[in-house]
Design a protein around this motif. Structure first.
Motif, PDB file in Angstrom:
ATOM      1  N   PHE A 266     -35.183  15.831  13.315  1.00 27.52           N
ATOM      2  CA  PHE A 266     -35.242  15.225  11.983  1.00 27.52           C
ATOM      3  C   PHE A 266     -35.120  16.307  10.918  1.00 27.52           C
ATOM      4  O   PHE A 266     -34.330  16.185   9.987  1.00 27.52           O
ATOM      5  CB  PHE A 266     -36.548  14.440  11.799  1.00 27.52           C
ATOM      6  CG  PHE A 266     -36.621  13.709  10.491  1.00 27.52           C
ATOM      7  CD1 PHE A 266     -36.108  12.430  10.375  1.00 27.52           C
ATOM      8  CD2 PHE A 266     -37.199  14.307   9.375  1.00 27.52           C
ATOM      9  CE1 PHE A 266     -36.160  11.747   9.157  1.00 27.52           C
ATOM     10  CE2 PHE A 266     -37.257  13.642   8.168  1.00 27.52           C
ATOM     11  CZ  PHE A 266     -36.737  12.365   8.057  1.00 27.52           C
ATOM     12  N   ARG A 267     -35.904  17.378  11.078  1.00 26.80           N
ATOM     13  CA  ARG A 267     -35.843  18.482  10.099  1.00 26.80           C
ATOM     14  C   ARG A 267     -34.457  19.099  10.052  1.00 26.80           C
ATOM     15  O   ARG A 267     -33.969  19.465   8.990  1.00 26.80           O
ATOM     16  CB  ARG A 267     -36.888  19.540  10.432  1.00 26.80           C
ATOM     17  CG  ARG A 267     -38.294  19.169  10.029  1.00 26.80           C
ATOM     18  CD  ARG A 267     -39.235  20.369  10.074  1.00 26.80           C
ATOM     19  NE  ARG A 267     -39.165  21.122  11.318  1.00 26.80           N
ATOM     20  CZ  ARG A 267     -39.948  20.910  12.370  1.00 26.80           C
ATOM     21  NH1 ARG A 267     -40.858  19.961  12.318  1.00 26.80           N
ATOM     22  NH2 ARG A 267     -39.823  21.645  13.450  1.00 26.80           N
TER      23      ARG A 267
ATOM     24  N   MET B 173     -26.703  14.839  19.099  1.00 27.31           N
ATOM     25  CA  MET B 173     -26.396  16.138  19.706  1.00 27.31           C
ATOM     26  C   MET B 173     -27.655  16.997  19.820  1.00 27.31           C
ATOM     27  O   MET B 173     -27.872  17.672  20.827  1.00 27.31           O
ATOM     28  CB  MET B 173     -25.321  16.854  18.899  1.00 27.31           C
ATOM     29  CG  MET B 173     -23.955  16.190  19.022  1.00 27.31           C
ATOM     30  SD  MET B 173     -22.694  16.949  17.981  1.00 27.31           S
ATOM     31  CE  MET B 173     -22.655  18.586  18.635  1.00 27.31           C
ATOM     32  N   CYS B 174     -28.484  16.979  18.777  1.00 29.55           N
ATOM     33  CA  CYS B 174     -29.724  17.755  18.788  1.00 29.55           C
ATOM     34  C   CYS B 174     -30.626  17.304  19.934  1.00 29.55           C
ATOM     35  O   CYS B 174     -31.162  18.129  20.675  1.00 29.55           O
ATOM     36  CB  CYS B 174     -30.437  17.604  17.444  1.00 29.55           C
ATOM     37  SG  CYS B 174     -32.030  18.445  17.341  1.00 29.55           S
ATOM     38  N   MET B 175     -30.780  16.009  20.086  1.00 33.09           N
ATOM     39  CA  MET B 175     -31.642  15.488  21.148  1.00 33.09           C
ATOM     40  C   MET B 175     -31.072  15.809  22.521  1.00 33.09           C
ATOM     41  O   MET B 175     -31.822  16.144  23.447  1.00 33.09           O
ATOM     42  CB  MET B 175     -31.856  13.994  20.958  1.00 33.09           C
ATOM     43  CG  MET B 175     -32.694  13.686  19.722  1.00 33.09           C
ATOM     44  SD  MET B 175     -32.908  11.943  19.394  1.00 33.09           S
ATOM     45  CE  MET B 175     -34.187  11.557  20.571  1.00 33.09           C
TER      46      MET B 175
ATOM     47  N   ARG C 278     -42.074  16.130  19.556  1.00 38.45           N
ATOM     48  CA  ARG C 278     -41.540  17.445  19.161  1.00 38.45           C
ATOM     49  C   ARG C 278     -40.040  17.377  18.930  1.00 38.45           C
ATOM     50  O   ARG C 278     -39.511  17.960  17.985  1.00 38.45           O
ATOM     51  CB  ARG C 278     -41.856  18.484  20.232  1.00 38.45           C
ATOM     52  CG  ARG C 278     -43.276  18.927  20.232  1.00 38.45           C
ATOM     53  CD  ARG C 278     -43.490  20.006  21.258  1.00 38.45           C
ATOM     54  NE  ARG C 278     -44.868  20.446  21.243  1.00 38.45           N
ATOM     55  CZ  ARG C 278     -45.308  21.464  21.942  1.00 38.45           C
ATOM     56  NH1 ARG C 278     -44.491  22.140  22.715  1.00 38.45           N
ATOM     57  NH2 ARG C 278     -46.569  21.808  21.879  1.00 38.45           N
ATOM     58  N   MET C 279     -39.354  16.697  19.829  1.00 41.28           N
ATOM     59  CA  MET C 279     -37.907  16.578  19.716  1.00 41.28           C
ATOM     60  C   MET C 279     -37.534  15.844  18.427  1.00 41.28           C
ATOM     61  O   MET C 279     -36.644  16.265  17.691  1.00 41.28           O
ATOM     62  CB  MET C 279     -37.357  15.844  20.941  1.00 41.28           C
ATOM     63  CG  MET C 279     -35.861  15.706  20.958  1.00 41.28           C
ATOM     64  SD  MET C 279     -35.233  15.060  22.538  1.00 41.28           S
ATOM     65  CE  MET C 279     -36.227  13.627  22.835  1.00 41.28           C
TER      66      MET C 279
ATOM     67  N   GLU D  64     -25.314  12.236  10.199  1.00 42.63           N
ATOM     68  CA  GLU D  64     -26.712  12.360  10.589  1.00 42.63           C
ATOM     69  C   GLU D  64     -26.936  11.776  11.978  1.00 42.63           C
ATOM     70  O   GLU D  64     -27.662  12.357  12.792  1.00 42.63           O
ATOM     71  CB  GLU D  64     -27.615  11.664   9.573  1.00 42.63           C
ATOM     72  CG  GLU D  64     -27.683  12.369   8.230  1.00 42.63           C
ATOM     73  CD  GLU D  64     -28.402  11.558   7.164  1.00 42.63           C
ATOM     74  OE1 GLU D  64     -28.986  12.185   6.265  1.00 42.63           O
ATOM     75  OE2 GLU D  64     -28.379  10.309   7.230  1.00 42.63           O
ATOM     76  N   GLN D  65     -26.301  10.656  12.273  1.00 43.32           N
ATOM     77  CA  GLN D  65     -26.438  10.038  13.596  1.00 43.32           C
ATOM     78  C   GLN D  65     -25.891  10.966  14.676  1.00 43.32           C
ATOM     79  O   GLN D  65     -26.523  11.153  15.726  1.00 43.32           O
ATOM     80  CB  GLN D  65     -25.698   8.698  13.633  1.00 43.32           C
ATOM     81  CG  GLN D  65     -26.366   7.616  12.835  1.00 43.32           C
ATOM     82  CD  GLN D  65     -25.577   6.315  12.848  1.00 43.32           C
ATOM     83  OE1 GLN D  65     -24.684   6.114  13.671  1.00 43.32           O
ATOM     84  NE2 GLN D  65     -25.910   5.417  11.929  1.00 43.32           N
ATOM     85  N   LYS D  66     -24.715  11.554  14.418  1.00 40.49           N
ATOM     86  CA  LYS D  66     -24.126  12.480  15.396  1.00 40.49           C
ATOM     87  C   LYS D  66     -24.996  13.711  15.568  1.00 40.49           C
ATOM     88  O   LYS D  66     -25.204  14.179  16.696  1.00 40.49           O
ATOM     89  CB  LYS D  66     -22.723  12.885  14.954  1.00 40.49           C
ATOM     90  CG  LYS D  66     -21.705  11.789  15.122  1.00 40.49           C
ATOM     91  CD  LYS D  66     -20.329  12.254  14.676  1.00 40.49           C
ATOM     92  CE  LYS D  66     -19.318  11.138  14.794  1.00 40.49           C
ATOM     93  NZ  LYS D  66     -17.985  11.533  14.318  1.00 40.49           N
TER      94      LYS D  66
END
Length: 98
Positions: free
Chosen positions: A50-51, A71-73, A44-45, A65-67
């Protein structure tokens, strides 16, 4: 059919004539459930981040994108830990009141 029922479970401790240990079985089930929950959380994460972070999929991720993914994770895990902790606390309170 030849052989005993227990022979179908050659790799299972306690199978093949002996009694199965219910405590051991419960622990194995708990481990399998925890593993399935962890895999679902990760899936799910990854899907959500990714989206959110990848506009045009390519052969590599650029720095932004890496950052974004990192941060999202991190935010997703923080939220998961907060909700999980609150849920566990509530379960403990309800068990204590029974």
């Amino acid at each position: 059919m030849e052989g005993s029922f227990g022979s179908d479970f050659g790799g299972v401790p306690g199978a093949g004539g002996g009694k199965l240990d219910p405590g051991l079985i419960m622990e194995q089930v708990k481990v399998q459930i925890a593993l399935a929950n962890a895999q679902e959380l990760l899936q799910r994460m990854m899907n959500k981040c990714f989206r959110k972070c990848i506009g045009k999929p390519g052969s590599s991720l650029d720095n932004s994108e890496q950052k974004c993914i990192a941060m999202c994770m991190d935010r997703y895990m923080d939220a998961w830990n907060t909700v999980s902790g609150a849920y566990n606390s509530r379960l403990q309170r309800e068990r204590a009141n029974m």
